[in-house]
Design an enzyme around this catalytic site. Sequence first.
Site, PDB file in Angstrom:
ATOM      1  N   ASN A 180       0.812  -1.237   0.000  1.00  0.00           N
ATOM      2  CA  ASN A 180       0.000   0.000   0.000  1.00  0.00           C
ATOM      3  C   ASN A 180       0.841   1.281   0.000  1.00  0.00           C
ATOM      4  OD1 ASN A 180       0.811  -0.563   2.597  1.00  0.00           O
ATOM      5  ND2 ASN A 180      -1.086   0.129   3.553  1.00  0.00           N
ATOM      6  N   LYS A 203      12.627  -6.789   1.106  1.00  0.00           N
ATOM      7  CA  LYS A 203      11.777  -7.522   0.154  1.00  0.00           C
ATOM      8  C   LYS A 203      10.420  -6.817   0.086  1.00  0.00           C
ATOM      9  CE  LYS A 203       8.936 -10.886   0.586  1.00  0.00           C
ATOM     10  NZ  LYS A 203       7.931 -10.293  -0.319  1.00  0.00           N
ATOM     11  N   GLY A 255       2.596  -5.905   7.289  1.00  0.00           N
ATOM     12  CA  GLY A 255       1.690  -6.757   6.523  1.00  0.00           C
ATOM     13  C   GLY A 255       0.549  -7.251   7.388  1.00  0.00           C
ATOM     14  N   SER A 256       0.011  -8.398   6.993  1.00  0.00           N
ATOM     15  CA  SER A 256      -1.195  -8.895   7.661  1.00  0.00           C
ATOM     16  C   SER A 256      -0.864  -9.648   8.959  1.00  0.00           C
ATOM     17  CB  SER A 256      -1.946  -9.821   6.711  1.00  0.00           C
ATOM     18  OG  SER A 256      -1.128 -10.932   6.422  1.00  0.00           O
ATOM     19  N   VAL A 257      -1.868  -9.838   9.791  1.00  0.00           N
ATOM     20  CA  VAL A 257      -1.676 -10.552  11.055  1.00  0.00           C
ATOM     21  C   VAL A 257      -1.244 -12.010  10.823  1.00  0.00           C
ATOM     22  CG1 VAL A 257      -2.827 -11.353  13.163  1.00  0.00           C
ATOM     23  CG2 VAL A 257      -3.229  -9.022  12.339  1.00  0.00           C
ATOM     24  N   PRO A 258      -1.905 -12.769   9.918  1.00  0.00           N
ATOM     25  CA  PRO A 258      -1.476 -14.168   9.751  1.00  0.00           C
ATOM     26  C   PRO A 258      -0.004 -14.281   9.333  1.00  0.00           C
ATOM     27  CG  PRO A 258      -3.574 -13.796   8.637  1.00  0.00           C
ATOM     28  CD  PRO A 258      -3.102 -12.459   9.114  1.00  0.00           C
ATOM     29  N   THR A 259       0.460 -13.401   8.430  1.00  0.00           N
ATOM     30  CA  THR A 259       1.880 -13.462   8.040  1.00  0.00           C
ATOM     31  C   THR A 259       2.759 -13.011   9.203  1.00  0.00           C
ATOM     32  OG1 THR A 259       1.194 -12.915   5.781  1.00  0.00           O
ATOM     33  CG2 THR A 259       3.532 -12.819   6.240  1.00  0.00           C
ATOM     34  N   GLU A 277       4.335  -4.537  12.151  1.00  0.00           N
ATOM     35  CA  GLU A 277       3.323  -3.507  11.878  1.00  0.00           C
ATOM     36  C   GLU A 277       2.199  -4.206  11.133  1.00  0.00           C
ATOM     37  OE1 GLU A 277       3.314  -0.554  12.939  1.00  0.00           O
ATOM     38  OE2 GLU A 277       5.388  -0.061  13.383  1.00  0.00           O
ATOM     39  N   CYS A 311      -3.558   0.565   6.842  1.00  0.00           N
ATOM     40  CA  CYS A 311      -3.697  -0.276   8.034  1.00  0.00           C
ATOM     41  C   CYS A 311      -4.323   0.456   9.206  1.00  0.00           C
ATOM     42  CB  CYS A 311      -2.322  -0.782   8.428  1.00  0.00           C
ATOM     43  SG  CYS A 311      -1.176   0.574   8.631  1.00  0.00           S
ATOM     44  N   GLU A 414     -10.903  -6.514   9.019  1.00  0.00           N
ATOM     45  CA  GLU A 414     -10.238  -5.491   8.220  1.00  0.00           C
ATOM     46  C   GLU A 414     -10.587  -5.702   6.741  1.00  0.00           C
ATOM     47  OE1 GLU A 414      -5.925  -5.702   7.862  1.00  0.00           O
ATOM     48  OE2 GLU A 414      -5.866  -3.553   8.176  1.00  0.00           O
ATOM     49  N   GLU A 491       7.763   2.249  14.527  1.00  0.00           N
ATOM     50  CA  GLU A 491       8.478   2.875  13.417  1.00  0.00           C
ATOM     51  C   GLU A 491       8.343   4.378  13.603  1.00  0.00           C
ATOM     52  OE1 GLU A 491       6.808   0.567   9.888  1.00  0.00           O
ATOM     53  OE2 GLU A 491       8.902  -0.046  10.008  1.00  0.00           O
TER      54      GLU A 491
HETATM   55  N1  LIG Z   1       0.617  -1.726  10.428  1.00  0.00           N
HETATM   56  C1  LIG Z   1       1.071  -1.306   9.275  1.00  0.00           C
HETATM   57  O1  LIG Z   1       1.930  -0.421   9.244  1.00  0.00           O
HETATM   58  C2  LIG Z   1       0.529  -1.837   7.991  1.00  0.00           C
HETATM   59  C3  LIG Z   1      -0.133  -3.049   7.912  1.00  0.00           C
HETATM   60  N2  LIG Z   1      -0.590  -3.536   6.716  1.00  0.00           N
HETATM   61  C4  LIG Z   1      -1.356  -4.784   6.674  1.00  0.00           C
HETATM   62  O2  LIG Z   1      -0.923  -5.558   5.566  1.00  0.00           O
HETATM   63  C5  LIG Z   1      -2.000  -6.272   4.970  1.00  0.00           C
HETATM   64  C6  LIG Z   1      -2.019  -6.075   3.486  1.00  0.00           C
HETATM   65  O3  LIG Z   1      -0.773  -6.298   2.932  1.00  0.00           O
HETATM   66  P1  LIG Z   1      -0.365  -7.681   2.224  1.00  0.00           P
HETATM   67  O4  LIG Z   1       0.816  -7.389   1.384  1.00  0.00           O
HETATM   68  O5  LIG Z   1      -1.553  -8.306   1.594  1.00  0.00           O
HETATM   69  O6  LIG Z   1       0.049  -8.557   3.492  1.00  0.00           O
HETATM   70  P2  LIG Z   1       0.797  -9.945   3.554  1.00  0.00           P
HETATM   71  O7  LIG Z   1       0.947 -10.266   4.991  1.00  0.00           O
HETATM   72  O8  LIG Z   1       0.162 -10.943   2.665  1.00  0.00           O
HETATM   73  O9  LIG Z   1       2.227  -9.676   2.896  1.00  0.00           O
HETATM   74  C7  LIG Z   1       3.120  -8.728   3.421  1.00  0.00           C
HETATM   75  C8  LIG Z   1       4.528  -9.076   2.995  1.00  0.00           C
HETATM   76  O10 LIG Z   1       4.930 -10.306   3.578  1.00  0.00           O
HETATM   77  C9  LIG Z   1       5.416 -11.211   2.581  1.00  0.00           C
HETATM   78  N3  LIG Z   1       5.130 -12.567   3.027  1.00  0.00           N
HETATM   79  C10 LIG Z   1       3.986 -13.272   2.848  1.00  0.00           C
HETATM   80  N4  LIG Z   1       4.086 -14.477   3.450  1.00  0.00           N
HETATM   81  C11 LIG Z   1       5.313 -14.534   4.015  1.00  0.00           C
HETATM   82  C12 LIG Z   1       5.999 -15.516   4.793  1.00  0.00           C
HETATM   83  N5  LIG Z   1       5.439 -16.697   5.111  1.00  0.00           N
HETATM   84  N6  LIG Z   1       7.242 -15.247   5.223  1.00  0.00           N
HETATM   85  C13 LIG Z   1       7.825 -14.048   4.947  1.00  0.00           C
HETATM   86  N7  LIG Z   1       7.229 -13.084   4.213  1.00  0.00           N
HETATM   87  C14 LIG Z   1       5.982 -13.311   3.762  1.00  0.00           C
HETATM   88  C15 LIG Z   1       4.694 -10.775   1.339  1.00  0.00           C
HETATM   89  O11 LIG Z   1       5.345 -11.214   0.172  1.00  0.00           O
HETATM   90  C16 LIG Z   1       4.703  -9.264   1.496  1.00  0.00           C
HETATM   91  O12 LIG Z   1       5.949  -8.712   1.131  1.00  0.00           O
HETATM   92  C17 LIG Z   1      -3.241  -5.740   5.653  1.00  0.00           C
HETATM   93  O13 LIG Z   1      -3.701  -6.673   6.586  1.00  0.00           O
HETATM   94  C18 LIG Z   1      -2.777  -4.499   6.392  1.00  0.00           C
HETATM   95  O14 LIG Z   1      -3.459  -4.205   7.544  1.00  0.00           O
HETATM   96  C19 LIG Z   1      -0.375  -2.860   5.567  1.00  0.00           C
HETATM   97  C20 LIG Z   1       0.292  -1.658   5.596  1.00  0.00           C
HETATM   98  C21 LIG Z   1       0.760  -1.052   6.798  1.00  0.00           C
HETATM   99  C1  LIG Z   2       0.722   7.260   5.929  1.00  0.00           C
HETATM  100  N1  LIG Z   2      -0.428   6.758   6.646  1.00  0.00           N
HETATM  101  C2  LIG Z   2      -0.396   7.248   8.018  1.00  0.00           C
HETATM  102  C3  LIG Z   2      -1.647   7.219   6.029  1.00  0.00           C
HETATM  103  C4  LIG Z   2      -0.471   5.275   6.648  1.00  0.00           C
HETATM  104  C5  LIG Z   2       0.762   4.594   7.177  1.00  0.00           C
HETATM  105  C6  LIG Z   2       0.555   3.179   7.559  1.00  0.00           C
HETATM  106  C7  LIG Z   2       0.449   2.231   6.424  1.00  0.00           C
HETATM  107  O1  LIG Z   2       1.506   1.891   5.841  1.00  0.00           O
HETATM  108  O2  LIG Z   2      -0.673   1.793   6.093  1.00  0.00           O
END
Ligand SMILES: NC(=O)C1=CN([C@@H]2O[C@H](COP(=O)(O)OP(=O)(O)OC[C@H]3O[C@@H](n4cnc5c(N)ncnc54)[C@H](O)[C@@H]3O)[C@@H](O)[C@H]2O)C=CC1
Ligand SMILES: C[N+](C)(C)CCCC(=O)O
Length: 517
Positions: A180, A203, A255-259, A277, A311, A414, A491
Site C-alpha cells: 500500500n 523484500k 503486513g497482515s496478522v497471519p503473516t 506492523e 492499516c 479489516e 516505526e
Molecule cells: N501496520 C502497518 O503499518 C501496515 C499493515 N498492513 C497490513 O498488511 C495487509 C495487506 O498487505 P499484504 O501485502 O496483503 O500482506 P501480507 O501479509 O500478505 O504480505 C506482506 C509481505 O509479507 C510477505 N510474506 C507473505 N508471506 C510470508 C511468509 N510466510 N514469510 C515471509 N514473508 C511473507 C509478502 O510477500 C509481502 O511482502 C493488511 O492486513 C494491512 O493491515 C499494511 C500496511 C501497513
Molecule cells: C501514511 N499513513 C499514516 C496514512 C499510513 C501509514 C501506515 C500504512 O503503511 O498503512
Amino acid sequence: MLPQPSLSLLPRFCAFLPFATMSSKTSTFLLQQPLNYRAGARIQPVDGSHSEEVYEPATGRVMGKFLFSGEKEVDLAVQSAKAAFKIWSQKSGMERSRVLLEAARIIRERREEIATMETINNGKSIFEARVDIDISWQCLEYYAGLAGAIAGQHIQLPGGSFAYTRREALGVCVGIGAWNYPFQIACWKSAPALACGNAMIYKPSPLTPISVVMLAEIFTQAGVPNGLFNVVQGGAATGQFLCQHRDVAKVSFTGSVPTGIKIMEMSAKGIKPVTLELGGKSPLIIFSDSILENAVNGALMANFLTQGEVCCNGTRVFVQREILEAFTEEVVKHTQKIKIGDPLLEDTRMGALISHPHLERVLGFITQAKEQGAKVLCGGEPYVPDDPKLKNGYYMRPCVLGDCRDDMTCVKEEIFGPVMSILPFDTEEEVLERANNTTFGLAGGVFTRDIQRAHRVVAALQAGMCFINNYNISPVELPFGGYKMSGFGRENGQAAMEYYSQLKTVCVEMGDVESVF
Ligand SMILES: NC(=O)C1=CN([C@@H]2O[C@H](COP(=O)(O)OP(=O)(O)OC[C@H]3O[C@@H](n4cnc5c(N)ncnc54)[C@H](O)[C@@H]3O)[C@@H](O)[C@H]2O)C=CC1
Ligand SMILES: C[N+](C)(C)CCCC(=O)O
C-alpha cells in the site's frame, strides 16, 4: 499479449537510468530493468522459483515479469550486506548522517519520477503519491538528524572504577513490506536501520516490486557502501529464506496478522528481534459537540486515503446519536463527490485498488454487509471510467454503510478498501467498551470540543496511535505502531532507534582485582 521484456538480454548494470522516461502517462510504462539489487547494482537473481507478472492497477495491464528469488540469491544478498555492514558500522553517526541527507536530497530532486512510478504500480492518485514521497525524504532527514546523536551513558562505580554503555548496530536487518505504501514503508524501515549503522535487505510485496529499487539506487548514489541496502524480490518463500537465514539479525515486517504470526515464529527459532506492523480495525469516535465539518473531513481522511488500503484507517466510525443524521448526510455527500479515475491525472483523488482479486474481496464484504442488515448509503459497486484504456482497471466507488452493528463482519474484519461503517452510540462509557472490543489495536481517534473528555478517551483507547480532532496525518517525528494483535515495536520517532540497535555495557576496573578465591 503485450511484448515481454526478455530478462536474459537485460544489462547487468543499469543504475541511475531514469525510470519513468517513456512518459508519465497511464498505460505506457514497460518494465525493462532487473528488479533485484545487490552490491550496488541491479541484477538478475542467480536462482529463483518462478516468474510473476507486474500489473498496472489503473488499466489491468501487465507491465512485465520478474523472477522470485531463491535461497542462493538470498544468501548472496546477505553476504554482500554483511561485507557492507563492516564498513558502515565503523563510521561515526555524523558520517552516516551526511549520506542519509544526500539520499533525502536526491529523493526530493526525483520526487515526481518516484511518485509517478508509485502511482503506476500501486494505483493511488499522483496527488497522494507525492505526499508519500515527501514523507519518505522527511523520514531520511529525520534519522540523519538522530544519527549523530546516538550516545551511551557513563556510570560511576566505587574506587574510581566506572562503566559506560554503547548503543551498537544489530547487523544485517531484513525489511519485508506491504503493497500500500511501497516506497514509504521501505524508507520507514531503512532510514532508522541505516542511521543506527545496520545493513538492510528489503523484500517488497510482489505486487509492488518497482519503486524500492529506485531507493536502492539513490542510497548508492548518495554514498552508502555497495551492499548496504539490497533488494530481493519474491513472495512468501523468498521471505522465509530471509527470516530463517542465520546471519540475519532482525526482521521488521509490515503486513497482515497471519503473516506476522509466521514471521514471529520463524524469528523465534533464531531468537531474532522483530518489529511487527500489522492490520487494524480502528475506531473513530465522534461526539455531538464536535465541529461537524472537521469531524466529516476527519472521517474521510480516516477511510479513503489510498483507496482505503491503509492499516491504521478508522473504519468503525462511532457517531453520537444526536448528530447521527446530520453527520451521515454530510459524509455521504462528500464521499459521492470524490473524483475517481486515472490516478495520474491532477484532479483524481481516488485511483484503482491494488488487484482484481482484492477488488472482488472488498466488494464481497459489501455484499455480506447487506446480507447481514447494513444499508449501503452510497457507492460500494465497481466503477468503470469513461476513458477506454482504463476499462479493465480495478476501480470501485467509495462506500458508506449505515445501520451497522458491532457483530457484523464489515465491522469486525479489516476490509482494506474504501468502506466506512457508521455505528451510533449514546454514552462515553458505552462507546469506549465497544471501541476496545477488538483483537486489533493499531489506531484510534476522537472528535470533541471537550478537552478533558478528549484526553480521557484517548487514554482509555487500547491503540498505539491516537488522534484528537484529526486522523491519519503522519509526521515522521511521531512513533507509529500497534497494541494487541496489531503488532509491536515502533516505526518513526526516536523510539525506532531502539528497535534497530542494541545496548552494550562496558565495566572498567581502575584498581586491583580482589579475588574471592
Ligand atoms: N501496520 C502497518 O503499518 C501496515 C499493515 N498492513 C497490513 O498488511 C495487509 C495487506 O498487505 P499484504 O501485502 O496483503 O500482506 P501480507 O501479509 O500478505 O504480505 C506482506 C509481505 O509479507 C510477505 N510474506 C507473505 N508471506 C510470508 C511468509 N510466510 N514469510 C515471509 N514473508 C511473507 C509478502 O510477500 C509481502 O511482502 C493488511 O492486513 C494491512 O493491515 C499494511 C500496511 C501497513
Ligand atoms: C501514511 N499513513 C499514516 C496514512 C499510513 C501509514 C501506515 C500504512 O503503511 O498503512
